[in-house]
Design a protein around this motif. Sequence first.
Motif, mmCIF file in Angstrom:
data_model
loop_
_atom_site.group_PDB
_atom_site.id
_atom_site.type_symbol
_atom_site.label_atom_id
_atom_site.label_comp_id
_atom_site.label_asym_id
_atom_site.label_seq_id
_atom_site.Cartn_x
_atom_site.Cartn_y
_atom_site.Cartn_z
ATOM 1 N N LEU A 13 0.855 -1.186 0.000
ATOM 2 C CA LEU A 13 0.000 0.000 0.000
ATOM 3 C C LEU A 13 0.891 1.235 0.000
ATOM 4 O O LEU A 13 1.987 1.213 0.570
ATOM 5 C CB LEU A 13 -0.912 -0.006 1.235
ATOM 6 N N VAL A 14 0.415 2.294 -0.633
ATOM 7 C CA VAL A 14 1.144 3.559 -0.698
ATOM 8 C C VAL A 14 0.298 4.660 -0.061
ATOM 9 O O VAL A 14 -0.918 4.715 -0.270
ATOM 10 C CB VAL A 14 1.473 3.939 -2.158
ATOM 11 N N ILE A 15 0.941 5.518 0.720
ATOM 12 C CA ILE A 15 0.307 6.727 1.242
ATOM 13 C C ILE A 15 1.049 7.930 0.659
ATOM 14 O O ILE A 15 2.284 7.995 0.736
ATOM 15 C CB ILE A 15 0.386 6.796 2.780
ATOM 16 N N VAL A 16 0.304 8.868 0.087
ATOM 17 C CA VAL A 16 0.895 10.125 -0.369
ATOM 18 C C VAL A 16 0.201 11.256 0.382
ATOM 19 O O VAL A 16 -0.993 11.487 0.212
ATOM 20 C CB VAL A 16 0.752 10.309 -1.891
ATOM 21 N N THR A 17 0.951 11.959 1.214
ATOM 22 C CA THR A 17 0.353 12.998 2.059
ATOM 23 C C THR A 17 -0.080 14.217 1.258
ATOM 24 O O THR A 17 -1.065 14.877 1.592
ATOM 25 C CB THR A 17 1.327 13.432 3.161
ATOM 26 N N HIS A 18 0.676 14.552 0.191
ATOM 27 C CA HIS A 18 0.322 15.609 -0.752
ATOM 28 C C HIS A 18 1.250 15.441 -1.945
ATOM 29 O O HIS A 18 2.194 14.659 -1.904
ATOM 30 C CB HIS A 18 0.444 16.996 -0.118
ATOM 31 N N THR A 19 0.978 16.159 -3.023
ATOM 32 C CA THR A 19 1.639 15.827 -4.281
ATOM 33 C C THR A 19 2.739 16.799 -4.692
ATOM 34 O O THR A 19 3.099 16.867 -5.867
ATOM 35 C CB THR A 19 0.603 15.718 -5.412
ATOM 36 N N HIS A 20 3.334 17.531 -3.759
ATOM 37 C CA HIS A 20 4.526 18.287 -4.107
ATOM 38 C C HIS A 20 5.603 17.312 -4.576
ATOM 39 O O HIS A 20 5.680 16.171 -4.098
ATOM 40 C CB HIS A 20 5.016 19.102 -2.913
ATOM 41 N N VAL A 21 6.447 17.776 -5.485
ATOM 42 C CA VAL A 21 7.326 16.861 -6.213
ATOM 43 C C VAL A 21 8.335 16.153 -5.309
ATOM 44 O O VAL A 21 8.859 15.096 -5.664
ATOM 45 C CB VAL A 21 8.045 17.622 -7.351
ATOM 46 N N GLY B 252 -9.004 15.621 -3.406
ATOM 47 C CA GLY B 252 -8.533 16.638 -4.329
ATOM 48 C C GLY B 252 -7.292 16.250 -5.087
ATOM 49 O O GLY B 252 -6.968 16.859 -6.119
ATOM 50 N N ASP B 253 -6.574 15.238 -4.604
ATOM 51 C CA ASP B 253 -5.351 14.789 -5.273
ATOM 52 C C ASP B 253 -5.578 13.576 -6.167
ATOM 53 O O ASP B 253 -4.639 13.129 -6.848
ATOM 54 C CB ASP B 253 -4.268 14.442 -4.243
ATOM 55 N N GLU B 254 -6.776 13.012 -6.187
ATOM 56 C CA GLU B 254 -7.016 11.745 -6.882
ATOM 57 C C GLU B 254 -6.590 11.792 -8.347
ATOM 58 O O GLU B 254 -5.997 10.827 -8.860
ATOM 59 C CB GLU B 254 -8.499 11.355 -6.821
ATOM 60 N N ASN B 255 -6.889 12.892 -9.020
ATOM 61 C CA ASN B 255 -6.627 12.947 -10.459
ATOM 62 C C ASN B 255 -5.148 12.837 -10.791
ATOM 63 O O ASN B 255 -4.790 12.334 -11.868
ATOM 64 C CB ASN B 255 -7.193 14.241 -11.048
ATOM 65 N N VAL B 256 -4.297 13.288 -9.899
ATOM 66 C CA VAL B 256 -2.852 13.167 -10.138
ATOM 67 C C VAL B 256 -2.477 11.705 -10.348
ATOM 68 O O VAL B 256 -1.677 11.369 -11.240
ATOM 69 C CB VAL B 256 -2.061 13.767 -8.964
ATOM 70 N N PHE B 257 -3.081 10.838 -9.580
ATOM 71 C CA PHE B 257 -2.728 9.413 -9.638
ATOM 72 C C PHE B 257 -3.487 8.676 -10.735
ATOM 73 O O PHE B 257 -2.906 7.855 -11.450
ATOM 74 C CB PHE B 257 -2.973 8.773 -8.269
ATOM 75 N N THR B 258 -4.759 8.966 -10.868
ATOM 76 C CA THR B 258 -5.527 8.286 -11.918
ATOM 77 C C THR B 258 -5.021 8.677 -13.297
ATOM 78 O O THR B 258 -4.951 7.840 -14.208
ATOM 79 C CB THR B 258 -7.024 8.579 -11.781
ATOM 80 N N GLU B 259 -4.648 9.944 -13.482
ATOM 81 C CA GLU B 259 -4.101 10.368 -14.765
ATOM 82 C C GLU B 259 -2.741 9.737 -15.052
ATOM 83 O O GLU B 259 -2.336 9.628 -16.212
ATOM 84 C CB GLU B 259 -4.000 11.890 -14.810
ATOM 85 N N ALA B 260 -2.046 9.297 -13.996
ATOM 86 C CA ALA B 260 -0.778 8.583 -14.168
ATOM 87 C C ALA B 260 -0.986 7.081 -14.367
ATOM 88 O O ALA B 260 -0.009 6.338 -14.482
ATOM 89 C CB ALA B 260 0.127 8.827 -12.966
ATOM 90 N N THR C 131 -7.690 5.737 -3.352
ATOM 91 C CA THR C 131 -8.721 6.102 -2.378
ATOM 92 C C THR C 131 -8.375 7.441 -1.756
ATOM 93 O O THR C 131 -7.311 7.590 -1.137
ATOM 94 C CB THR C 131 -8.834 5.046 -1.261
ATOM 95 N N ALA C 132 -9.244 8.414 -1.940
ATOM 96 C CA ALA C 132 -9.097 9.694 -1.255
ATOM 97 C C ALA C 132 -9.736 9.554 0.123
ATOM 98 O O ALA C 132 -10.934 9.291 0.235
ATOM 99 C CB ALA C 132 -9.769 10.803 -2.048
ATOM 100 N N VAL C 133 -8.937 9.707 1.155
ATOM 101 C CA VAL C 133 -9.414 9.508 2.529
ATOM 102 C C VAL C 133 -9.931 10.836 3.059
ATOM 103 O O VAL C 133 -9.159 11.784 3.237
ATOM 104 C CB VAL C 133 -8.300 8.956 3.427
ATOM 105 N N ASP C 134 -11.225 10.892 3.290
ATOM 106 C CA ASP C 134 -11.809 12.097 3.854
ATOM 107 C C ASP C 134 -11.486 12.177 5.342
ATOM 108 O O ASP C 134 -10.854 13.131 5.813
ATOM 109 C CB ASP C 134 -13.312 12.111 3.625
#
Length: 254
Positions: free
Chosen positions: A61-69, A91-99, A105-108
């Motif tokens: 499993l991967v956790i990404v806290t935010h998408t700064h490079v 709000g970050d989901e598209n970064v990953f799906t587009e890749a 899963t966006a965790v609310d």
Amino acid sequence: MKIQLIRHATLWLEYGNLNILVDPMFMDPEMMPAFPDTPNDLPNPRVSLPETETDYTSPDLVIVTHTHVDHWDAAAAEQLRKDVPLLCQPGDENVFTEAGFTNVTAVDEKHEYHSVRFARTSGQHGTGEIGERMGKVSGFVLEADGEPVSYIAGDTIWCNEPAEAIRRYQPEVIVVNAGGARFTHGDPITMDGPDVAAVIRQAPDAHVIAVHMDAINHCMMSRTDLSSYLASEQLHEQVLIPRDGESFVFDSKL
């Protein structure tokens, strides 16, 4: 629980029978220019990935806290398998799906995967106008039977949000992103020495691990600087400052 610093904010956790990768930045040294409007022009990353027996390209499993490079880069997007379960902030989901990632899963607030329970926390990536420009950031609390409650604070300064997360979840292990990252104007955008000291004082019985140093050009506080500061505050024995590739094992006190 085993936790290993790979480099910067990239962590490898063995937790609740899962291998969890956090904030992967896999690029080779000096592949990226210095961040603009920062106190030096040194290219990034400043150091190589460490030699380690851990195959951190194959997590459960991967956790990404935010998408700064410096927390999610093109090298990680290329090397990780596209069906790996990936948790992020809304709000970050598209970064990953587009890749090409297919299990995002966006965790609310909360999420459970196998035996591990995840709670997303928030923070402030700086103050004032700079903090607003840096955007939304998150941390994650991990809980599992027989494992120490663990809080990955993410890119935040010391403020109400991490204080509330510590109060609410009473973590036994806390990972903070230090380094006092900053631009040429304004306050730090990640924790500096006084911020780390505040975490220790807020959670005196927790294992505090400080990472996010000596790898990116605008992180102005080095491991040596942080160690010296905490020694001056007589808090150096209450924090771990790992080298790249170094790992620690913790048992739950509960």
